[in-house]
Design a protein around this motif. Structure first.
Motif, mmCIF file in Angstrom:
data_model
loop_
_atom_site.group_PDB
_atom_site.id
_atom_site.type_symbol
_atom_site.label_atom_id
_atom_site.label_comp_id
_atom_site.label_asym_id
_atom_site.label_seq_id
_atom_site.Cartn_x
_atom_site.Cartn_y
_atom_site.Cartn_z
ATOM 1 N N TYR A 32 43.346 44.315 42.756
ATOM 2 C CA TYR A 32 42.226 45.220 42.480
ATOM 3 C C TYR A 32 41.075 44.677 43.351
ATOM 4 C CZ TYR A 32 38.081 46.675 39.823
ATOM 5 O OH TYR A 32 36.978 47.330 39.266
ATOM 6 N N SER A 93 41.093 40.472 42.500
ATOM 7 C CA SER A 93 41.709 39.867 41.365
ATOM 8 C C SER A 93 43.212 40.391 41.212
ATOM 9 C CB SER A 93 40.859 40.135 40.164
ATOM 10 O OG SER A 93 40.767 41.627 39.681
ATOM 11 N N ARG A 94 43.821 39.846 40.321
ATOM 12 C CA ARG A 94 45.255 40.087 39.955
ATOM 13 C C ARG A 94 45.374 40.489 38.448
ATOM 14 N NH1 ARG A 94 48.775 35.955 39.147
ATOM 15 N NH2 ARG A 94 47.704 33.971 40.026
ATOM 16 N N LYS A 100 39.648 37.248 35.890
ATOM 17 C CA LYS A 100 38.864 36.432 36.737
ATOM 18 C C LYS A 100 38.878 37.132 38.192
ATOM 19 C CE LYS A 100 39.990 32.388 38.588
ATOM 20 N NZ LYS A 100 40.244 30.936 38.788
ATOM 21 N N LEU A 101 37.635 37.725 38.463
ATOM 22 C CA LEU A 101 37.432 38.228 39.701
ATOM 23 C C LEU A 101 36.837 37.236 40.586
ATOM 24 C CD1 LEU A 101 35.112 41.531 39.422
ATOM 25 C CD2 LEU A 101 37.335 41.271 40.413
ATOM 26 N N TYR B 35 28.190 33.715 35.565
ATOM 27 C CA TYR B 35 28.355 33.359 37.006
ATOM 28 C C TYR B 35 27.254 32.802 37.356
ATOM 29 C CZ TYR B 35 32.288 36.830 37.654
ATOM 30 O OH TYR B 35 33.361 37.406 37.487
ATOM 31 N N LEU B 45 32.455 31.925 39.086
ATOM 32 C CA LEU B 45 32.588 32.174 37.608
ATOM 33 C C LEU B 45 32.675 30.602 37.044
ATOM 34 C CD1 LEU B 45 33.301 33.838 35.306
ATOM 35 C CD2 LEU B 45 35.700 33.559 35.751
ATOM 36 N N PHE B 48 34.158 32.167 31.116
ATOM 37 C CA PHE B 48 34.354 33.606 30.281
ATOM 38 C C PHE B 48 34.927 33.604 28.890
ATOM 39 C CE2 PHE B 48 38.766 34.883 30.757
ATOM 40 C CZ PHE B 48 39.032 33.929 31.773
ATOM 41 N N ALA B 99 42.224 42.416 34.549
ATOM 42 C CA ALA B 99 41.188 41.818 35.501
ATOM 43 C C ALA B 99 40.530 43.064 35.932
ATOM 44 C CB ALA B 99 41.681 40.941 36.646
#
Lengths: 113, 114
Positions: A32, A93-94, A100-101, B35, B45, B48, B99
């Motif tokens: 993504y 990301s995956r 998590k980006l 962030y 990051l 989260f 994600a």
């Protein structure tokens, strides 16, 4: 973990010309790839995204291309206008990464009238 | 429209002070993020949260903690501020799992630690 590199860090173009920003990623499992635009004094906003099962996506003057083999993706802005001046961030990301980006370092684009 | 509100746009604190950065979102999003933005380094990051009272470390959690007691509110805490924590802090939220999906960002909190 994922590493995303973004080039160039600054880009100055004449109004009406095209702008291209390139990103490379390290994790071949990434699937993504969004692009965010940050105007002065504001938070980043999503402008376009692409998933790994697609090679190209367009939305009016903006297009994104993805080369999974080479692990790079690019943002193309055609017919640039002064309101395109901003900082642009790519990210990757995956699915298994747990929300998590990973973002690139950003590109400051200046469109000169 | 989704709105993510950060309580303070600008803060100046002294080394060693405890700092709270508050973030509220109004769209019932499950996921919230903190962030840090520094020139040339993009957005990194810190922490989260994917649910109330749940938290996960991001890439740079050292020196920070978070709290999520209510779904709409996510707080970032600097227990003892240091000069290397001078930065722009961005809160974001997102609907759903996985994600992929749009992050909605607040306008940022610029923290200066003297």
């Amino acid at each position: 973990g994922e590493n995303v590199e973004q080039h160039p860090s600054t880009l100055s173009v004449q109004e009406g010309d095209s702008a291209v920003i390139k990103c490379t990623y390290s994790d071949s499992a990434s699937n993504y790839f969004p692009w965010y635009k940050q105007e002065l004094g504001k938070g980043p906003q999503l402008i376009i995204d692409i998933r790994s099962n697609v090679g190209e996506k367009k939305d009016q003057r903006i297009a994104v291309t993805l080369n999974k083999t080479a692990k790079h993706f690019s943002l193309h802005i055609t017919e640039t206008q002064p309101e395109d001046s901003a900082v642009y961030f790519c990210a990757a990301s995956r699915r298994a990464a747990g929300n998590k980006l990973t973002f690139g370092g950003g590109t400051r684009v200046l469109v000169k009238p | 429209d989704v709105k993510v509100t950060q309580s303070s746009r600008y803060l100046v604190k002294r080394t060693g002070e405890k700092v709270f950065l508050e973030c509220v979102q109004d769209m019932d999003h499950e996921n919230m993020f903190w962030y840090r933005q520094d020139p040339g380094l993009g957005l990194r990051l810190i922490y989260f949260s994917y649910d109330v009272k749940m938290k996960e470390k991001g890439d740079i959690p050292e020196g920070y903690s978070v709290s999520r007691e209510k779904k709409e509110r996510f707080s970032l805490i600097l227990e003892s501020a240091s000069t290397n924590q001078t930065s722009m802090y961005l809160c974001a939220s997102r609907w759903g799992q996985g994600a992929a999906g749009e992050l909605f960002f607040g306008e940022g909190s610029r923290l200066t630690v003297l």
